[in-house]
Design an enzyme around this catalytic site. Sequence first.
Site: not given
Length: 334
Positions: A184, A208, A286, A288, A303
């Site tokens: 993502h 993801d 952030g 992620s 994720s």
Amino acid sequence: MIDALERDLGLSEAQVITRLANEERAMAAEASLTTALGSSYGGAWLNDDASKFMVATTDPATTKAIEAQGAQPVVVSRSLDQLNGIMQALDQAPQQAKDGATLWFVDVKTNTVSVQAPTVEAAQALVAATDVDKSAVTVAATAEQPTTFINIIGGAAYYIGGSRCSVGFAVTRGSTPGFTTAGHCGRAGAATSSPTGTFQGSSFPGNDYAWVAAPGNTATPYVRGSGGANVTVRGSTQASVGSSICRSGSTTGWRCGTIQQHNASVRYAQGTVNGLTRTSACAQPGDSGGSFISGSQAQGMTSGGSGNCSVGGTTYHQPVNEALSVYGLTLRTG
């Protein structure tokens, strides 16, 4: 600074102090002469021991003004504006021609633009791809192979335009270094900075995961741990439910918890992601893409989740082995 200059330039303390004083005077003189000489200004430089400050000009009538600033005039045939114009033309040359060269720069000492490449022929090809004055350009072969000095470390930040995500794990594909991250965070073709790279593949929702090729950077077997220490990645064996697990991200750093479940399906606003691992480690925006690691074994990339690191929360990670398999990546281990 004095100690470092003594060490690296092989000078005495007195020589360093004299050099710094000469350089300070040169800076002031250059700032003044750049304006005073206008379009005739051809650049400026200090000689090897910084005892003389040389200023180039295309107009012999300006030599007195240069001498008045304590500098030595050098009459040249090309102004700095002309040399910068050649640089601009080279910068705008077809990409194929630039790909064969290593570097090009204005050399004020020789009043030319220098183009360097692994072979003279490759340097000449870049020059030939433009309509610049060939007499103003020198070409040479060089053994230089410039690279950036960013180490790819799990948990470190990277940027996609105005957005920030975190590096998962350093990987290679063939000889190309890069890193895994969350799907993502970016689509295939999206450019990254710090480190510079390009998303090569991305899957979200459904999965993801993504991987970014970052040639010129250094893939390391590390994840950023607590207090600035790095944790060495030694493999990617999946840890059991109930195992302790820690994650590293560019917003909240190093946070730990336990593995609660594997193979969870999570419905985000963008769609459902399957096959995630649920943990009690906290995370925030952030983080992620950042690393999940259990002991020395890479587990996955952050994720999403709920809560935050002030009140606690639940965080899900995308197992790394699926991304390694899909994209044919080799995890960097130590």
